[in-house]
Design a protein around this motif. Sequence first.
Motif, PDB file in Angstrom:
ATOM      1  N   CYS A 125     108.505 -69.591  95.161  1.00 15.58           N
ATOM      2  CA  CYS A 125     108.318 -68.214  95.637  1.00 15.58           C
ATOM      3  C   CYS A 125     108.895 -68.035  97.039  1.00 15.58           C
ATOM      4  N   GLU A 145     105.390 -69.251  86.737  1.00 16.79           N
ATOM      5  CA  GLU A 145     105.645 -70.214  87.808  1.00 16.79           C
ATOM      6  C   GLU A 145     104.498 -70.252  88.802  1.00 16.79           C
ATOM      7  N   CYS A 146     103.459 -69.435  88.540  1.00 20.25           N
ATOM      8  CA  CYS A 146     102.279 -69.421  89.403  1.00 20.25           C
ATOM      9  C   CYS A 146     102.636 -69.168  90.854  1.00 20.25           C
ATOM     10  N   CYS A 147     103.223 -67.964  91.095  1.00 16.76           N
ATOM     11  CA  CYS A 147     103.428 -67.531  92.479  1.00 16.76           C
ATOM     12  C   CYS A 147     102.243 -66.647  92.827  1.00 16.76           C
ATOM     13  N   PRO A 148     101.173 -67.197  93.378  1.00 20.02           N
ATOM     14  CA  PRO A 148      99.976 -66.386  93.574  1.00 20.02           C
ATOM     15  C   PRO A 148     100.211 -65.302  94.592  1.00 20.02           C
ATOM     16  N   SER A 149      99.589 -64.157  94.306  1.00 16.87           N
ATOM     17  CA  SER A 149      99.729 -63.046  95.236  1.00 16.87           C
ATOM     18  C   SER A 149      98.396 -62.350  95.340  1.00 16.87           C
ATOM     19  N   TYR A 150      97.836 -62.267  96.501  1.00 21.04           N
ATOM     20  CA  TYR A 150      96.514 -61.669  96.666  1.00 21.04           C
ATOM     21  C   TYR A 150      96.579 -60.275  97.269  1.00 21.04           C
TER      22      TYR A 150
ATOM     23  N   MET B   1     103.226 -61.691  97.583  1.00 23.95           N
ATOM     24  CA  MET B   1     103.891 -60.591  98.293  1.00 23.95           C
ATOM     25  C   MET B   1     105.395 -60.819  98.421  1.00 23.95           C
ATOM     26  N   GLU B   2     105.842 -62.029  98.025  1.00 25.10           N
ATOM     27  CA  GLU B   2     107.266 -62.330  98.167  1.00 25.10           C
ATOM     28  C   GLU B   2     108.103 -61.420  97.275  1.00 25.10           C
ATOM     29  N   GLN B  20     102.498 -63.436  84.232  1.00 25.79           N
ATOM     30  CA  GLN B  20     101.686 -64.659  84.231  1.00 25.79           C
ATOM     31  C   GLN B  20     101.923 -65.548  85.444  1.00 25.79           C
ATOM     32  N   ASN B  21     101.898 -64.939  86.605  1.00 27.82           N
ATOM     33  CA  ASN B  21     101.976 -65.695  87.850  1.00 27.82           C
ATOM     34  C   ASN B  21     100.699 -65.526  88.666  1.00 27.82           C
ATOM     35  N   GLU B  22      99.591 -65.246  87.973  1.00 26.70           N
ATOM     36  CA  GLU B  22      98.280 -65.114  88.619  1.00 26.70           C
ATOM     37  C   GLU B  22      98.290 -64.041  89.701  1.00 26.70           C
ATOM     38  N   PHE B  23      98.944 -62.921  89.400  1.00 31.20           N
ATOM     39  CA  PHE B  23      98.934 -61.812  90.345  1.00 31.20           C
ATOM     40  C   PHE B  23      97.574 -61.125  90.334  1.00 31.20           C
ATOM     41  N   HIS B  24      97.182 -60.637  91.518  1.00 34.30           N
ATOM     42  CA  HIS B  24      95.998 -59.804  91.624  1.00 34.30           C
ATOM     43  C   HIS B  24      96.424 -58.359  91.853  1.00 34.30           C
ATOM     44  N   GLN B  26      96.110 -56.436  94.380  1.00 33.76           N
ATOM     45  CA  GLN B  26      96.793 -56.182  95.657  1.00 33.76           C
ATOM     46  C   GLN B  26      98.284 -56.446  95.554  1.00 33.76           C
ATOM     47  N   GLY B  27      98.617 -57.592  94.945  1.00 30.36           N
ATOM     48  CA  GLY B  27     100.023 -57.954  94.805  1.00 30.36           C
ATOM     49  C   GLY B  27     100.765 -56.954  93.947  1.00 30.36           C
ATOM     50  N   ARG B  99      89.900 -64.394  96.914  1.00 33.51           N
ATOM     51  CA  ARG B  99      89.785 -63.099  97.555  1.00 33.51           C
ATOM     52  C   ARG B  99      90.064 -62.031  96.522  1.00 33.51           C
TER      53      ARG B  99
END
Lengths: 150, 159
Positions: A125, A145-150, B1-2, B20-24, B26-27, B99
């Motif tokens: 990422c 690819e598991c680019c986590p985004s919070y 956020m990238e 399937q990138n574990e987005f929440h 907010q993202g 979070r």
Amino acid sequence: MHSMCDRPGTARKLHLYIGQNPLAQDRDLTELVECIRNGTTPSHLTMRMVDYPKEELFQELLRALAVNKSITFLDISKTSLPFEAGEQTCAELGRMFAENTTLREVDLSGEQAVLESASLGKGVCRSLARLAENKTLEVLRIERECCPSY
Amino acid sequence: MEIASLISKNNTLREIHCEQNEFHLQGFTAMVNAVQQNFNITFLSPLDRDRTEHVRVLKEKLFQSGALKSSSSSGSSSRGPEKEKKSSLKRHPKRFEKRVAFTASPDAEGDLSVVGVETSLHLLEEKWLTEKERLTGLLTRNCLTLSQKKRWALPQLEF
């Protein structure tokens, strides 16, 4: 692969699928990397589900892709490295994004199945930031690819 | 956020597939906001699986956390409707491991009730769907804009 050119310097409009093969099993990708660096490849190249026993082999491939002028479609999804991609690999991936001027479509997706997972890790990422410098890429696939985004 | 940052800076990308990138939420919201300023993107993954996963994981954590009280929730439900409407997006990092961008409507003791949790999860899912609709509208806008540009760019025939 270098025998597939119609004319030197012009990529043949051909989709070459060499995925799901032990390309890097002998720990030597020299000939393949040389073809890519010299631009003697077809226009569409799929190398998905390839295991790289050493991360340096994948870095060599990325360095060659950065200077390649023939490939417009590249699929290197479900690539498997010994561990998550390190800083050097992410830097080479970012350099490929920034410096390549021919790629139109790239697939970097991973795999997250019950029995198997193949992912470049969260570092990929960070390399996406250098896509801001790219002026040719039109389609980007980066699923699982598991680019986590919070 | 990238990816949101990428969308705001790159003007050649047309499609981004990033399921399937574990987005929440907010993202996803950040990505949709970036598409608002980008007139070239014609496809961005709607993140349906990420939404389902986000809600499911949150539900599991909340129901397992033991922070739920059984009903003395009658007190909370009486002032429930107004309070629930005022639920806002706040973080409780101490309470949850991940979070998350919402808060439940607590009862008088500050603990979560089953009703409050369910309502908040429902609100969260609604927020996701609202953003998805907004994204669909923006992508349609971009497709129309690009097709108009192509039409105007056609060479004029001379007879």
